[in-house]
Design a protein around this motif. Structure first.
Motif, PDB file in Angstrom:
ATOM      1  N   ASP A 136      44.753  39.143  44.286  1.00 39.43           N
ATOM      2  CA  ASP A 136      44.304  39.150  43.028  1.00 39.43           C
ATOM      3  C   ASP A 136      43.587  37.743  43.067  1.00 39.43           C
ATOM      4  O   ASP A 136      42.589  36.859  42.328  1.00 39.43           O
ATOM      5  N   GLY A 139      40.274  38.962  44.452  1.00 41.35           N
ATOM      6  CA  GLY A 139      39.650  39.835  43.324  1.00 41.35           C
ATOM      7  C   GLY A 139      39.760  40.820  43.975  1.00 41.35           C
ATOM      8  O   GLY A 139      40.051  42.683  43.802  1.00 41.35           O
ATOM      9  N   PRO A 183      36.789  45.684  42.091  1.00 39.56           N
ATOM     10  CA  PRO A 183      37.806  44.908  40.183  1.00 39.56           C
ATOM     11  C   PRO A 183      37.699  44.236  39.837  1.00 39.56           C
ATOM     12  O   PRO A 183      37.848  43.660  38.796  1.00 39.56           O
ATOM     13  N   GLN A 185      37.813  46.144  36.373  1.00 39.42           N
ATOM     14  CA  GLN A 185      38.741  45.580  35.523  1.00 39.42           C
ATOM     15  C   GLN A 185      39.149  44.093  34.889  1.00 39.42           C
ATOM     16  O   GLN A 185      39.185  43.473  34.305  1.00 39.42           O
ATOM     17  N   ASP A 186      39.780  43.278  36.344  1.00 35.42           N
ATOM     18  CA  ASP A 186      40.100  41.382  36.513  1.00 35.42           C
ATOM     19  C   ASP A 186      39.153  41.144  36.779  1.00 35.42           C
ATOM     20  O   ASP A 186      39.586  39.517  36.782  1.00 35.42           O
ATOM     21  N   VAL A 187      37.875  40.802  36.600  1.00 36.29           N
ATOM     22  CA  VAL A 187      36.830  39.689  37.177  1.00 36.29           C
ATOM     23  C   VAL A 187      35.283  39.718  36.218  1.00 36.29           C
ATOM     24  O   VAL A 187      35.450  41.325  35.407  1.00 36.29           O
ATOM     25  N   HIS A 213      36.082  34.818  38.498  1.00 36.17           N
ATOM     26  CA  HIS A 213      37.614  34.789  37.549  1.00 36.17           C
ATOM     27  C   HIS A 213      38.142  34.002  37.651  1.00 36.17           C
ATOM     28  O   HIS A 213      38.053  32.431  38.850  1.00 36.17           O
ATOM     29  N   GLN A 215      41.040  31.467  37.885  1.00 37.35           N
ATOM     30  CA  GLN A 215      42.826  31.718  38.352  1.00 37.35           C
ATOM     31  C   GLN A 215      43.589  30.865  37.533  1.00 37.35           C
ATOM     32  O   GLN A 215      44.260  29.305  38.454  1.00 37.35           O
ATOM     33  N   SER A 258      36.311  38.215  32.173  1.00 37.66           N
ATOM     34  CA  SER A 258      36.154  39.555  33.032  1.00 37.66           C
ATOM     35  C   SER A 258      35.606  40.799  32.122  1.00 37.66           C
ATOM     36  O   SER A 258      35.180  40.961  31.227  1.00 37.66           O
TER      37      SER A 258
END
Length: 724
Positions: A136, A139, A183, A185-187, A213, A215, A258
């Motif tokens: 996480d 990434g 990655p 979708q999340d970054v 991203h 954190q 994101s």
């Protein structure tokens, strides 16, 4: 969040308000930030990059010019809450493996979650596999990489301080990582790789390579660039690295929310539509909502765009993001030119605005072989029609269900055990070793030292693995009529047939071998097994079967082969084309030579001009010092898969490999030479110095045991795509 960071961010916000009246740029924002400290951590517990010293020096120089000081360390005890509180960002510079203990991991997590900054460079993604939260933080985790080569990057964010200085595309040389997951979708993706611009991309056309991203209260930045020493002298890369550090440290503001969205369709080649290489009438149009911040725009009836690096051969579908506040119209997908073969077309309806995007898709008919690169032609009414954003070509897997009949694995049925049909140790004891714990190989089989006559056990498992490899043919090592291998051949063919595998033949230099005896061998094998469903015949070459002749140069006159030229393809082992008279093909076998491909282009061109089969041999590595103690033969390290990729790349590059008919792989299971792709034990008997496949293509433990099977499947599919 620590007070120093709150004050610095407040300063940056105030600066940003004032800078609204100035030219944009990251230097002005950075200059107003308070001096701060950055920790560079470069400990390695696996592969160590020789670019690390250059990277440390580069960060130190960037700090001296941009008001931050740098502490470089490989001492993991630096990771305590008290010590980390002194730094605004921590840089993991090509770290590898397990470099932090549990307490140190918790300290780093607490530091970043509480407002600290993390920067990962290149092999930072190849780190801390036993710490789930690390994925996480960085990434994505490293999966594999092809050989170092030139590739084209697409800039997806022209505002972030790490990428604001870059053009829409950037071509450079590096080691291009594939990741275990996408990655996106999340970054917030800053750069992606154009997989059509190089060999070895495995992320289905959507390949983020630099991202950032939030954190929790902190910030994370990662770039997969930076393998080479030269990277850290490149001004563009240094600016990218500087922007990432400044963002992570909170010295500059940046939007790292994101990116979201699925990216281009899986399974195809993709491109930003505005990244054309030839065109008529169109231009790039800036749109904040578009992928990369721009579209292909100003499209009128009859305009077109060409993409020299995209080959539509093998593509089954076309998908594109589009927007239209104009008339709408049609996208025609063509091969070779704007008026070339029409592969498919799709209607584009008005979407209500130039920043309102939707997706259109259509199936494609097969492009003619060698039809040329992809072209998009646009038709419709009067005035502006529509804009085109990122698009993708979808390709179906090219290898047939039973594997590629053009990829051949050399297979050795000469092993034996006292308990098996052989009744004694055969070959495992080579080099003076004492099986089962000590065998004459630098790797230890996943199955242990097996008997090649164990059809229901070892051989059936082999055929299952061959099937997994994507290869459709094994080349059976055969040592003459009446020998051990000859006695097993029928049972091995039966096992191969159960798994959809076919069998060709490797005629070894048995005692008394002559050209005439080889002709007799061919007649013998054809008569004994010619009607077997697993007996390989090449439909593209008159349904003839195939015989590779190892050390063919031992015999000078091969004119006897003329008697079987209508029924058999007989391959000479050489690249000396003066030594291939009377043969129907050429192969190399050598597991080391493929790394430099000496004579391959000339041999391939000769074979093509003279109607011969060309089957260069590739291998993942070569080492035989346990089987042949004191042997001075050169060795080739596997380099975690890079050697195999290099040889495959050489074979499939027409400028190097000479356009092969087949590719032969040395080998499935020749354990003495360390060239096997058969799974090797990840936990071999201790005390014997065995190597393992650990680290191959980023895989560890039991997952690494099948790494070379899976990579062969990848290359087999690439070969079939290229042939198609």
């Amino acid at each position: 969040m620590r007070k120093s960071r709150v004050r610095r961010l407040a300063c940056a916000v105030a600066l940003a308000l004032g800078a609204a009246f100035l030219s944009p740029g990251i230097q002005s924002a950075a200059a107003a930030a308070d001096p701060y400290q950055v920790l560079v951590f470069s400990k390695t517990a696996g592969f160590r990059h020789d670019s690390i010293p250059a990277g440390i020096t580069a960060v130190q120089q960037l700090g001296a010019a941009n008001d931050f000081t740098v502490t470089a360390t490989e001492d993991a005890t630096a990771f305590t809450p008290q010590n980390l509180a002194e730094y605004e960002a921590v840089v993991f510079l090509s770290t590898t493996g397990d470099v932090l203990n549990d307490t140190q991991q918790n300290a780093l997590k607490g530091y970043v979650d509480g407002g600290g900054g993390f920067v990962g460079v290149h092999a930072a993604a190849d780190t801390e596999y036993d710490w789930p939260e690390y994925e996480d933080l960085v990434g994505a985790r490293f999966q594999s990489h092809p050989a170092i080569q030139e590739a084209r990057l697409t800039t997806e964010d022209h505002v972030h301080p790490a990428t604001a200085h870059l053009d829409d595309t950037w071509t450079r040389t590096d080691e291009w990582y594939n990741y275990r997951s996408n990655p996106r979708q999340d970054v917030h993706v800053l750069q992606s790789l154009d997989e059509s611009s190089y060999s070895g991309g495995e992320m289905a056309g959507d390949h983020p390579i630099t991202w950032c991203h939030p954190q929790q209260d902190g910030r994370s930045f990662y770039t997969g660039l930076g393998h080479t020493v030269e990277s850290f002298a490149d001004p563009d890369f240094r600016q990218l690295l500087l922007g990432g550090i400044q963002y992570a440290a909170g010295a500059v503001e940046a939007d790292c929310s994101s990116t979201g969205g699925p990216g281009p369709d899986p399974g195809g080649d993709s491109a930003e539509a505005e990244a054309y290489t030839s065109s008529s009438g169109v231009q790039a149009a800036p749109h904040a909502a578009a992928s990369g911040g721009a579209t292909l725009g100003y499209i009128d009836h009859g305009d077109w765009a060409g993409y020299a690096s995209l080959d539509p051969a093998g593509a089954t579908a076309f998908t594109a993001g589009v927007s239209s506040a104009g008339a709408g119209g049609t996208i025609e997908v063509r091969a070779g030119s704007a008026t070339g073969q029409l592969l498919g077309s799709v209607a584009v309806a008005p979407t209500g605005g130039w920043d309102t995007f939707t997706e259109v898709t259509t199936t494609l008919t097969a492009a003619a072989p060698g039809g040329g690169p992809l072209f998009l032609r646009f038709t419709g009414g009067a005035g502006a029609l529509f804009d085109v954003d990122r698009f993708a070509l979808t390709r179906a897997p090219a290898t047939e269900e039973g594997g590629s009949s053009n990829v051949h694995l050399f297979y050795y049925p000469w092993y034996g055990t006292p308990e098996g049909p052989a009744g004694s140790w055969r070959h495992w004891q080579q080099g003076g070793h004492t099986p089962p714990a000590a065998v004459g190989a630098d790797l230890y089989p996943k199955l242990g030292p097996y008997d090649s006559g164990d059809i229901a056990g070892a051989v059936d498992q082999h055929m299952e693995w061959v099937q997994r490899s994507g290869a459709g043919v094994i080349v059976y090592s055969w040592w003459g009529q009446g020998g051990y291998e000859d006695s097993l051949a029928g049972d091995v063919l039966d096992a191969a047939a159960r798994h959809g595998i076919e069998v060709a033949w490797h005629i070894e230099p048995y005692s008394g071998r002559t050209a005439a005896s080889v002709v007799d061998d061919i007649v013998h094998l054809e008569g004994k097994f010619g009607d077997h469903p697993a007996f390989y015949r090449d439909a593209a070459h008159g349904d003839r079967n195939a015989y590779y002749i190892f050390e063919s140069l031992r015999i000078q006159d091969w004119s006897a082969l003329d008697a079987v030229e209508d029924t058999a393809i007989v391959l000479a082992q050489t690249t000396d084309t003066t030594k291939v008279d009377h043969f129907g093909g050429i192969y190399t076998y050598d597991g080391i030579a493929g790394a430099t491909a000496p004579g391959w282009k000339q041999a391939g061109d000769y074979a093509k001009a003279n109607g011969l089969v060309w089957a260069p041999s590739v291998a993942p590595g070569y080492i035989d010092d346990r089987a042949v103690p004191g042997n001075t033969t050169p060795t080739l390290g596997r380099a975690d898969g890079a050697s195999y990729d290099l040889e495959w790349n050489n074979a499939l590059d027409p400028a190097i490999g000479g356009d092969p008919t087949w590719v032969s792989v040395t080998s499935f299971n020749e354990w003495h030479e360390g060239s096997s792709i058969e799974p090797a034990s990840s936990n071999p008997p201790p005390g014997h110095g065995y190597e393992t496949f650990e680290g191959a293509y980023g895989k560890t433990g039991a997952a690494a045991e099948t790494a070379y099977l899976d990579r062969t499947a990848y290359w087999a599919d690439r070969f079939e795509q290229q042939r198609g």
